[in-house]
Design an enzyme around this catalytic site. Structure first.
Site, PDB file in Angstrom:
ATOM      1  CG  HIS A   1      26.001 -18.493 -57.307  1.00  0.00           C
ATOM      2  ND1 HIS A   1      26.825 -18.992 -58.283  1.00  0.00           N
ATOM      3  CD2 HIS A   1      26.570 -17.341 -56.901  1.00  0.00           C
ATOM      4  CE1 HIS A   1      27.863 -18.190 -58.453  1.00  0.00           C
ATOM      5  NE2 HIS A   1      27.733 -17.175 -57.628  1.00  0.00           N
TER       6      HIS A   1
ATOM      7  CB  THR B   1      26.795 -25.579 -49.208  1.00  0.00           C
ATOM      8  OG1 THR B   1      25.731 -24.741 -49.683  1.00  0.00           O
ATOM      9  CG2 THR B   1      26.344 -26.349 -47.983  1.00  0.00           C
TER      10      THR B   1
HETATM   11 ZN    ZN Z   1      22.189 -23.271 -49.503  1.00  0.00          ZN
END
Ligand code: ZN
Length: 260
Positions: A96, A209
């Site tokens: 990610h 987040t």
């Molecule tokens: Zn981050």
């Protein structure tokens, strides 16, 4: 007339009862083990809260990132006390983002607690916006207090400009595949070198987040950006693709501003 009213009332009650049962009998969300999330259509930010049981906070009321707007100057805030030592280089491609795990022994002191620096990672483009302005990159320095589970993340915007000599040291070694790592304990650097000289910042209560989007984060986003060259930003973007969650509703939260 009387009969018809009763029938209608009964019919309506049955409908309401069915509707209520339907809500209650919905399939419970599955365990998050093995669940894949991302930034694309079906696994993207709009769906995180519905993917599995532990990701439901992603639909919560105090989520991050946000557009930093309507900030309020707070004269009681002080510069963030950062006690950072050097760390060896430990790069991880999480699938990610590109993450640099930080050696133990560095911390910040915020709101009466010590938060050890655990890692920092990158987002291309920026997750926060500053009065609507987005940046091509944002660094997140993640500090976690293991006893309380609370987290302080310092965000630093990166704008396109002069080459960044610190990032230059990592770019040749960025692992290209998910779970790829690069380790060199002798190649040391200090996270302090990434911080803008001006210590002004914005502070607000928010979340991780990325899933599970836990609402345990005190965000400190530095007002002043640092630079990296277009080629350097492109090197990160090529490996992590687009990994910025859209801005979340601020709701009733206030964003405090400290002038450094
Ligand atoms: Zn981050």
């Amino acid at each position: 007339m009387h009969f018809s009213f009763k029938t209608t009332f009964l019919g309506l009650s049955v409908l309401l009862f069915i509707a209520a049962c339907k809500g209650k009998d919905e399939e419970p969300l599955p365990s998050c083990t093995g669940v894949i999330w991302g930034y694309e259509d079906t696994d993207g930010p709009d769906y995180w809260a519905e993917l599995c049981i532990d990701y439901t906070p992603c639909g919560g009321p105090v989520q991050s990132p946000v557009n930093l707007l309507g900030t309020i100057y707070d004269p009681t805030l002080t510069d963030i006390a950062q006690t950072y030592s050097a760390s060896g280089t430990h790069i991880l491609n999480t699938g990610h983002s590109l993450q640099l795990n930080y050696d133990a022994g560095s911390s910040v002191f915020v709101d009466g607690d010590t938060y050890p620096l655990v890692q920092f990672h990158t987002h291309t483009h920026s997750e926060h916006a500053l009065y609507g302005r987005e940046f091509p990159m944002e660094l997140h320095f993640v500090h976690k207090n293991a006893a309380t589970g609370k987290i302080v993340v310092i965000g630093v915007f990166v704008e396109e400009g002069a080459e960044n000599s610190l990032l230059a040291g990592f770019i040749p070694y960025l692992p290209a595949t998910k779970n790829g790592t690069y380790d060199d304990a002798t190649a040391t650097f200090s996270a302090l070198s990434f911080m803008p000289a001006d210590k002004s910042y914005f502070k607000y209560a928010g979340s991780l987040t990325t899933p599970p989007c836990s609402e345990v984060v005190t965000w400190v986003v530095m007002e002043h950006s640092i630079t990296a060259s277009a080629a350097q930003i492109a090197a990160f973007k090529m490996l992590e693709n687009e990994n910025a969650r859209p801005h979340q509703a601020l709701g009733g939260r206030t964003i405090q501003y400290h002038k450094g």
